[in-house]
Design an enzyme around this catalytic site. Structure first.
Site, short mmCIF file in Angstrom:
data_model
loop_
_atom_site.label_atom_id
_atom_site.label_comp_id
_atom_site.label_asym_id
_atom_site.label_seq_id
_atom_site.Cartn_x
_atom_site.Cartn_y
_atom_site.Cartn_z
CB ALA A 47 58.34 78.66 33.88
CD GLU A 89 58.53 77.72 41.17
OE1 GLU A 89 59.19 77.71 42.24
OE2 GLU A 89 58.68 76.88 40.27
N GLY A 132 60.72 75.58 37.73
CA GLY A 132 60.47 74.53 36.74
C GLY A 132 61.72 73.72 36.44
CD GLU A 160 57.94 72.83 39.51
OE1 GLU A 160 58.13 73.87 38.85
OE2 GLU A 160 56.83 72.50 39.95
#
Ligand code: 3H9
Length: 691
Positions: free
Chosen positions: A65, A127, A104, A107
């Protein structure tokens, strides 16, 4: 080719659609990337293409992210919309990975039906290092593909795995040589062979045999390393949910826990630290094109604990080291310690026995400083005595080649004075390693008044090469770290004379999150550092302890008594008597001191001194002070460091308490920093303060 958003374009290679992401530097999932990915999926699915490849330009696949977006309101579209479009696509979707697929980014890749990567690619969910958990389905998908054990490991350590490991555990389907060509070939094969459109969310096979006891055992295993951190436990809970709940319920649990962490101060502190560490590498005023000296060979003067540890850092990355000692015996002893350190690492499986020999082979010992003539960087690591250091630098000046950088590992002394002993003060710089130097990541780089840009660039650059976290600061007694530490020491010493046991002071700082308190730390370092039997006059508790033969952990007794086999520390009534006797002779009344007072009197003088260091321009930014304390002394990262922590407590409250102690206790270290007063008046903060 269709440019979908500023960072995403759609291309076609015959029957294969390629969604290209190009969002330098690390292809983070900024809102325009999410939008582009969603639009790309929609257009590619409705096109004539029979398969879709998601691939990135630049140095890496999506690295997660966009952390800079975390502080603002969420911007549509959600990542989940793009992920759903991939996972539910009616055509095979292949993620093509190079560099690092992180957070992310991984992911997203987990929502493709298949994944291919080049051999150097890496895969991780880091994370936890930001005080978070993977919040885009990763906590539910990763265990479904790797099994719970590996997912727990990856999510709580945040460390990535290699392409080889990813292939072995099924995280990727193939290692390809040429990323784009390999991914396209895989896509065509998927179509030709009618491979199923695999959705990881539908798999449960790898979770079926997870023993229920695994989670508590895992928790116990990481408890020491993760003490005080919230995120590791939250990550474990998510994997538990993956095992015990269906996918959608697990996803919901992940979202609740993610939001919880996101709201808290720990994740804010850890995200702040992520940028702080990177900001510390940026030196205002240092021209971008400054060329660091090539360090082909490093010299280290002194084969003691520090010198040996420093030498190991260079040998570890393949840089030859010349280590010089006064005499053969000391040299031999020093090299034997280095070897035994390496052998211990090898015995634990950290390196191979070949590595031990290769690294030892890179270290050549000598008793002749003349052997520094070939070195590009020389680091002096002898004991802290200005006259000795000056005479050494005078000799180095005669011996070393032009262009060589002359560094001192002093932890407190004046670099300008050391530099004045040479005819090239521009080449002189401080490189303060922290003990044990082969382990601790902190490196204070100390610029003197005349230190050149090249010397700064070299010390900072080589610091990174050897895996350290370098922070640049100016000259003052103790630089950033030790100068603040000294202030804590003053109050800690006063409090034990007022009646707080050393073990209580230590315990309160340990509970705050530090690895140890000041007295345990003194015992570890050795109480006799800087102590001279000839001049000792029983004028401090420390002198008294040394005089009574207590030298710290190394001889089994200091502020504590140490068990000879387990090295466990226990408070000793004899020490209490020494302290009480001394307090009586000084006429210091005994009283009850609250835990809060102990904490404040240890930490607020540090905050105050940090602010003074900043206002004197010794540190460039408040966040640099935090980087020093987190890496050099184990300040709990989840509080962000002393500057960030003070901001969190409330700078105005901190200022009030400092003024309170200034008026009740007195002492220069309590005189409030004008910078704190200024920031309180302006509503500013220490952690964002920049010179
Ligand atoms: C996440 O994904 C949450 C999701 O689960 C949930 C979503 C709903 N964002 O490190 P470098 C900048 S959380 C913004 O020097 P390297 C960095 O500040 C995220 N910026 O390069 C620096 O800027 P500058 C999980 C980022 O080659 C520049 O890029 N992912 C981000 O040594 C270069 O960085 C992570 O935690 C980011 N995500 O290492 C991965 N990442 O030049 C974090 C980097 O202005 N990133 N920047 O100083 C890394 O670990 C390393 O940057 C990486 C490259 C290994 C990728």
């Amino acid at each position: 080719m269709t440019q979908l958003t500023q960072s995403v374009r759609l291309e076609f290679d015959g029957d294969v659609a390629l969604i290209h992401i190009d969002n330098p530097p690390v292809n983070a999932l900024s809102h325009h990337v999410r939008q582009g990915l969603l639009d790309g999926m929609t257009q590619a699915e409705s096109s004539d293409a029979s398969a879709i490849v998601v691939i990135c330009d630049g140095r890496t696949f999506i690295a997660g992210a966009d952390i800079t977006e975390f502080s603002g309101p969420p911007k549509p579209p959600s990542l989940q919309a793009a992920q759903d479009a991939m996972e539910n696509c009616s055509k095979p979707v292949i993620a093509a990975v190079h560099g690092t697929a992180l957070g992310g980014g991984l992911e997203v890749a987990l929502c493709a039906h298949y994944r291919v990567g080049v051999s150097s690619s890496k895969y991780g969910l880091p994370e936890v290092k930001l005080g978070l958990l993977p919040g885009a389905g990763g906590t539910q998908r990763l265990p479904r593909i790797t099994g719970a054990a590996r997912a727990l490991e990856m999510m709580t350590s945040g460390e990535p795995i290699t392409a080889e490991e990813a292939l072995e555990c099924g995280l990727i389907n193939e290692i390809v040589e040429d990323l784009q060509a390999g991914a396209i070939a895989f896509a065509r094969r998927a179509v030709a062979e009618k491979m199923p459109l695999l959705r990881i969310r539908d798999r449960n096979d790898k979770l079926a045999d997870t023993p229920p006891s695994m989670f508590d055992e895992f928790r116990a295993g990481i408890a020491r390393k993760t003490r005080g951190f919230l995120a590791p436990e939250y990550n474990v809970r998510c994997v538990e949910a993956a095992v015990n709940l269906d996918f959608d319920a697990g996803l919901q649990r992940e979202q609740e826990l993610f939001r919880d962490l996101m709201k808290g101060t720990q994740s804010k502190a850890q995200q702040y630290y992520f940028f702080a560490e990177r900001a510390a590498l940026k030196i205002p005023g240092l021209p971008k094109d400054t060329k660091a000296a090539d360090v082909g060979r490093c010299g280290v003067l002194g084969a003691g604990t520090m010198g040996g540890g420093i030498a190991m850092n260079f040998a570890n990355v393949g840089i030859p080291v010349t280590i010089v000692e006064r005499d053969e015996d000391a040299l031999e002893r020093g090299l034997a310690v280095v070897r035994s350190n390496y052998e211990r690492t090898a015995a634990r499986g950290g390196i191979s026995s070949d590595d031990v020999e290769t690294r030892m082979g890179l270290i050549s010992g000598s008793v002749d400083m003349g052997d520094f003539a070939e070195c590009d960087l020389i680091i002096e690591a002898v004991f802290e005595n200005m006259d000795l250091k000056k005479s050494i630098f005078e000799q180095l000046d005669q011996i070393c080649q032009p262009g060589a950088i002359l560094a001192s590992n002093t932890s407190a002394l004046d670099i300008n004075e050391i530099a004045s002993a040479t005819s090239r003060p521009d080449a002189v710089i401080g490189m303060h390693f922290f003990s044990p130097a082969n382990v601790m990541k902190m490196l204070e780089v100390v610029r003197g008044d005349e230190t050149s840009d090249i010397a700064i660039a070299t010390a900072m650059g080589i610091g990174r090469t050897i895996g350290k976290t370098p922070v640049l600061c100016g000259v003052c007694h103790g630089f950033v770290g030790n100068r603040m530490l000294f202030m804590r020491g003053i109050e800690a010493e006063k409090m034990i004379l007022e009646g707080a046991a050393p073990s209580r002071v230590d315990q309160i700082l340990f509970d705050f999150g530090l690895p140890m308190g000041p007295f345990a730390m003194s015992d570890l370092a050795g109480l006799d550092i800087g102590w001279d039997e000839a001049t000792s006059s029983g004028s401090t508790v420390r002198e008294l302890l040394c005089e009574s033969g207590r030298r710290g952990q190394k001889n089994g007794s200091g502020y504590y008594t140490y068990d000879p086999t387990t090295r466990a520390a226990t408070p000793d009534p004899e020490v209490e008597q020494i302290i009480q006797g001394f307090a009586e002779r000084q006429g210091i009344p005994q009283r009850d001191i609250s835990d809060q007072e102990i904490l404040e009197r240890c930490l607020y003088p540090m905050v105050n001194e940090g602010a003074k260091i900043l206002s004197e321009g010794i540190a460039i930014r408040g966040s640099d002070v935090d980087v020093v304390w987190i890496n050099g002394y184990g300040w709990p990262m989840y509080t962000g460091g002393p500057m960030f922590w003070a901001d969190t407590v409330g700078l105005s409250d901190v200022a009030d308490r400092i003024k309170h102690y200034a008026s009740t206790l007195g002492g220069e270290h309590w005189s409030i920093s004008p910078l704190i007063e200024q920031l309180v008046a302006e509503g500013g903060s220490l952690s964002t303060y920049t010179n």
